[in-house]
Scaffold this motif. Structure first.
Motif, PDB file in Angstrom:
ATOM      1  N   THR A 234      -2.137   6.988  -1.303  1.00 19.66           N
ATOM      2  CA  THR A 234      -1.239   5.865  -0.997  1.00 19.66           C
ATOM      3  C   THR A 234      -2.037   4.626  -0.586  1.00 19.66           C
ATOM      4  O   THR A 234      -1.754   3.512  -1.032  1.00 19.66           O
TER       5      THR A 234
ATOM      6  N   PRO B 234       4.434 -10.859  -5.227  1.00 22.70           N
ATOM      7  CA  PRO B 234       3.646  -9.626  -5.088  1.00 22.70           C
ATOM      8  C   PRO B 234       3.326  -9.246  -3.636  1.00 22.70           C
ATOM      9  O   PRO B 234       3.362  -8.071  -3.283  1.00 22.70           O
ATOM     10  N   LEU B 235       2.998 -10.252  -2.805  1.00 22.73           N
ATOM     11  CA  LEU B 235       2.674  -9.927  -1.410  1.00 22.73           C
ATOM     12  C   LEU B 235       3.903  -9.327  -0.715  1.00 22.73           C
ATOM     13  O   LEU B 235       3.785  -8.403   0.101  1.00 22.73           O
TER      14      LEU B 235
ATOM     15  N   VAL C 228      -6.895  -9.248   3.365  1.00 20.87           N
ATOM     16  CA  VAL C 228      -5.461  -9.128   3.625  1.00 20.87           C
ATOM     17  C   VAL C 228      -5.281  -8.350   4.922  1.00 20.87           C
ATOM     18  O   VAL C 228      -5.836  -7.254   5.088  1.00 20.87           O
TER      19      VAL C 228
ATOM     20  N   ARG D  36       5.503   4.117   2.188  1.00 22.27           N
ATOM     21  CA  ARG D  36       4.556   5.228   2.028  1.00 22.27           C
ATOM     22  C   ARG D  36       3.437   5.244   3.066  1.00 22.27           C
ATOM     23  O   ARG D  36       3.060   6.293   3.560  1.00 22.27           O
ATOM     24  N   ILE D  37       2.901   4.073   3.381  1.00 20.31           N
ATOM     25  CA  ILE D  37       1.774   4.062   4.333  1.00 20.31           C
ATOM     26  C   ILE D  37       2.272   4.426   5.734  1.00 20.31           C
ATOM     27  O   ILE D  37       1.653   5.239   6.437  1.00 20.31           O
TER      28      ILE D  37
ATOM     29  N   THR E 184       5.338  -1.096   0.306  1.00 22.72           N
ATOM     30  CA  THR E 184       4.369   0.011   0.334  1.00 22.72           C
ATOM     31  C   THR E 184       3.993   0.338   1.774  1.00 22.72           C
ATOM     32  O   THR E 184       3.894   1.492   2.171  1.00 22.72           O
ATOM     33  N   PHE E 185       3.784  -0.714   2.561  1.00 24.32           N
ATOM     34  CA  PHE E 185       3.382  -0.483   3.950  1.00 24.32           C
ATOM     35  C   PHE E 185       4.521   0.103   4.771  1.00 24.32           C
ATOM     36  O   PHE E 185       4.316   1.024   5.554  1.00 24.32           O
TER      37      PHE E 185
ATOM     38  N   GLU F 135      -3.177  -2.576  -5.334  1.00 24.87           N
ATOM     39  CA  GLU F 135      -2.102  -3.564  -5.516  1.00 24.87           C
ATOM     40  C   GLU F 135      -2.501  -4.885  -4.862  1.00 24.87           C
ATOM     41  O   GLU F 135      -2.304  -5.955  -5.418  1.00 24.87           O
TER      42      GLU F 135
ATOM     43  N   GLU G 128      -2.515 -13.068   3.903  1.00 26.67           N
ATOM     44  CA  GLU G 128      -3.696 -13.207   3.037  1.00 26.67           C
ATOM     45  C   GLU G 128      -4.524 -14.356   3.577  1.00 26.67           C
ATOM     46  O   GLU G 128      -4.008 -15.471   3.745  1.00 26.67           O
TER      47      GLU G 128
ATOM     48  N   GLN H 141      -3.059  -8.347  -6.924  1.00 26.49           N
ATOM     49  CA  GLN H 141      -2.277  -9.570  -6.687  1.00 26.49           C
ATOM     50  C   GLN H 141      -3.148 -10.719  -6.161  1.00 26.49           C
ATOM     51  O   GLN H 141      -2.738 -11.852  -6.155  1.00 26.49           O
TER      52      GLN H 141
ATOM     53  N   LEU I 143       4.390  -5.801  -1.675  1.00 32.03           N
ATOM     54  CA  LEU I 143       3.468  -4.910  -0.965  1.00 32.03           C
ATOM     55  C   LEU I 143       3.987  -4.467   0.409  1.00 32.03           C
ATOM     56  O   LEU I 143       3.620  -3.412   0.903  1.00 32.03           O
TER      57      LEU I 143
END
Lengths: 117, 376
Positions: free
Chosen positions: A46, B296-297, B332, B307-308, B303-304, A53, B345, A57, B300
Motif C-alpha cells: 500500500t 491527483p493530490l 510530499v 488503505r494506509i 489512499t491515506f 501515485e 506538496e 502526480q 491521494l
C-alpha cells in the motif's frame, strides 16, 4: 541480505526490517514476532502504491524515501534501486540518528547488487 | 534584578497559559511547557503536558514533550512506585503504578502493569478495570478495533467482579456511546445511576442515550466502523458538547487553516479531506474540490484515509499520524487526524521543519480529543 537485516535489527528502537519489490512482494523479511508478515507485506504494498501515485502526480519522479509516523511506531522505506528496504521502528526512535543507520544498511544492500526476483 | 526577572517570568507564563487555553492548536501547550521547563518548573510543565495531550491526543510534539518532562519530573516517583510494585505485588502498589503510567499517557506500560495486577489478584475488579481504561484511552487515540473489543470485554469482566463499581459502569456506558451501541449504553448508564443517582455527568449521558434509536448493527460491526472511519459513531457527542445544541461548523476553520499553510514559502499546493469536506489550496487561495475525477493530490488523500490508515492499525503500530515522501524534485508531507488527511506538496529546498510545525498546529486544531469521563 538477511545478515544486513539482522545487523540492522540489533540497533536500538528497530523492531524489524524487510526488503520488498516495487510491487510489494517481500523478498526477505526479518520482522519481530509481534508483526504478522502478511499484514506487513500488505502495508508495504500500500505504501509503495501510494508513493508511486505521489511520484506520478509530481511528474513521474521516483521516490527515494518514505517515512511514516504512527501513534505506536514508525515505518521507513528506502529505495534500493529495484527494491525497497522497509524498516519498522519504535514510536520514540530518534530519526536523526536512526536514519543514518538505516541509510547505511540501504547502502550496503545496494552494493550487494541488483536483487534478482 | 532577580525580582524583575521573576515578574517577567510570571508574566510570560501567564501569557502563554492564556494562549494555550484559547488557542485551538497544540502549539500553545508546547510553548507553555517549554517555558516552564526553561524556568525550572518541571512539575508544572508535566501537568501542562498531560492536559495538552488529553486535549490533543495525536499531537506528536505534545507526546514528545510529555515524555521528556515526565523523565525529568517524575523519575524518583516512578522508581519508587516500580520498586514497591516489584517487591510487594500488592494490588495498591500495582494500581498506583498503572495509574502513574496512565497519567502520562504511557498506555503500553499501564497495560503491562494492569495485566500483572490481574494475574496476581484475579478476584479484584481493579485489574480488568485498569486494563479496560488503558485500552479505552488507546482506542480513542488510535481507533484500532481490537482495542475497542477488548476494552468492552475487560470492563464487563470488571463489572461482573464488582457490579457496584461506579467508575467501571460509567466508563462502560461512555464506550458504548462512543461506538454507537445505544442499547448497552443505556443499560450501563442506568446501572451507574443506580450506584450514584445524583451524578450529573451520568444523568446527562443516560438522558442522551435514552433519546436515541437503538442500533441495528452488531457490536463487532460498530467497532469496525469506528476503525474504518477513524472517528466515533456519528451520533456521539463529547462530554464538553453535550449541553450545546450544535457542534460548531468546521468548514470556515478548515478554510482558514489551509489558507495559512498555503502561504508558507515553498508550499506548492495542498489537499485536505474529511467527511464532506474536500478542499484544495494554492498560493493563499482555497477552493472546494468537486471535480470528477478529482485533482491527483486530492485523490491521494483517499489512499491515506483508507488503505494506509487501515494498514498501520492492522500492523499494530496504531493510527497514522504523519508521513514524508521524498521525491527527486518535490517532497510530499501527509498529516492524519481523526478521519482527516492533509497532503502538502513542497519544493525540495523548502524549510520542511517550519512547514511541518505549521501543518501540525493546523491539524491539531481540528483534532481535539473526543472526550470521555473527565476522571479517565
Amino acid at each position: 541480505m538477511f545478515e544486513v537485516l539482522d545487523e540492522l535489527n540489533t540497533r536500538p528502537g528497530i523492531r524489524g526490517s524487510l526488503v520488498a519489490t516495487p510491487d510489494g512482494m517481500v523478498v526477505a523479511s526479518r520482522l519481530n514476532g509481534a508483526f504478522d508478515p502478511d499484514t506487513a507485506a500488505a502495508l508495504t504494498s500500500t505504501l509503495l502504491v501510494g508513493a508511486h501515485e505521489v511520484g506520478r502526480q509530481c511528474g513521474d519522479q521516483p521516490m527515494s524515501r518514505f517515512v511514516l509516523v504512527s501513534t505506536r511506531g514508525k515505518v521507513i522505506m528506502i529505495d534500493l534501486g529495484n527494491a525497497y528496504l522497509v524498516v519498522v521502528t519504535d514510536r520514540h526512535i530518534d530519526l536523526s540518528q536512526g536514519l543514518i543507520e538505516i541509510e547505511s544498511s540501504a547502502q550496503t544492500l545496494r552494493k550487494m547488487g541488483r536483487i534478482a526476483v | 534584578v532577580d525580582f524583575l526577572k521573576r515578574v517577567k517570568n510570571a508574566a510570560t507564563i501567564e501569557r502563554l497559559r492564556d494562549r494555550a487555553k484559547n488557542d485551538g492548536s497544540p502549539r500553545g501547550y508546547v510553548d507553555l511547557c517549554h517555558a516552564l521547563v526553561v524556568q525550572g518548573n518541571s512539575a508544572k510543565a508535566l501537568t501542562v503536558a498531560q492536559e495538552g495531550v488529553r486535549r490533543f491526543p495525536r499531537s506528536l510534539e505534545l507526546a514528545d514533550q510529555l515524555r521528556l518532562v515526565w523523565g525529568q519530573a517524575s523519575r524518583d516517583e516512578l522508581l519508587d512506585l516500580e520498586k514497591k510494585a516489584k517487591e510487594t505485588h500488592s494490588a495498591e502498589s500495582l494500581r498506583a503504578l498503572a495509574e502513574h503510567y496512565l497519567n502520562v499517557e504511557e498506555f503500553d506500560l499501564a497495560l503491562e502493569t494492569a495485566h500483572v495486577l490481574m494475574t496476581h489478584h484475579e478476584k479484584k475488579a481493579d485489574g480488568p478495570y485498569l486494563v479496560g481504561r488503558a485500552l479505552w484511552k488507546r482506542f480513542v487515540r488510535d481507533h484500532v478495533a481490537a482495542d475497542g473489543t477488548k476494552t468492552l470485554s475487560m470492563l464487563r469482566h470488571a463489572a461482573a467482579l464488582d457490579p457496584k463499581s461506579f467508575d467501571t459502569l460509567h466508563l462502560l456506558a461512555e464506550v458504548c456511546f462512543y461506538i454507537g451501541a445505544v442499547g448497552k449504553g443505556v443499560e450501563a448508564a442506568a446501572a451507574a445511576l443506580a450506584v450514584d443517582p445524583d451524578h450529573p455527568d451520568v444523568a446527562t449521558l443516560h438522558g442522551l442515550l435514552a433519546q436515541l434509536p437503538h442500533e441495528t448493527l452488531s457490536e463487532a460491526d460498530l467497532i469496525r466502523a469506528v476503525e474504518e472511519t477513524d472517528g466515533p459513531w456519528r451520533g456521539y457527542r463529547s462530554p464538553e458538547t453535550r449541553h450545546k445544541s450544535e457542534e460548531p461548523t468546521a468548514k470556515a476553520q478548515i478554510a482558514r487553516m489551509l489558507h495559512q499553510v498555503s502561504l508558507f514559502a515553498g508550499v506548492r499546493k495542498l489537499a485536505f479531506a474529511r467527511d464532506g469536506h474536500h478542499m484544495l489550496a494554492r498560493d493563499g487561495s482555497v477552493f472546494e474540490e468537486r471535480r470528477t475525477p478529482p485533482e491527483p493530490l486530492m485523490a491521494l488523500t483517499g489512499t491515506f484515509r483508507g488503505r494506509i490508515a487501515a494498514g498501520t492499525k492492522h500492523l499494530g503500530i496504531g493510527a497514522f499520524q504523519e508521513a514524508e515522501i521524498t521525491l527527486e524534485n518535490a517532497t510530499v508531507l501527509a498529516f492524519g487526524g481523526m478521519n482527516a488527511v492533509l497532503l502538502v506538496e513542497i519544493e525540495p529546498q523548502a524549510r520542511t521543519a517550519t512547514i511541518v510545525a505549521g501543518c501540525r498546529d493546523a491539524m491539531g486544531s481540528l483534532d481535539r480529543a473526543p472526550g470521555g469521563p473527565a476522571h479517565v
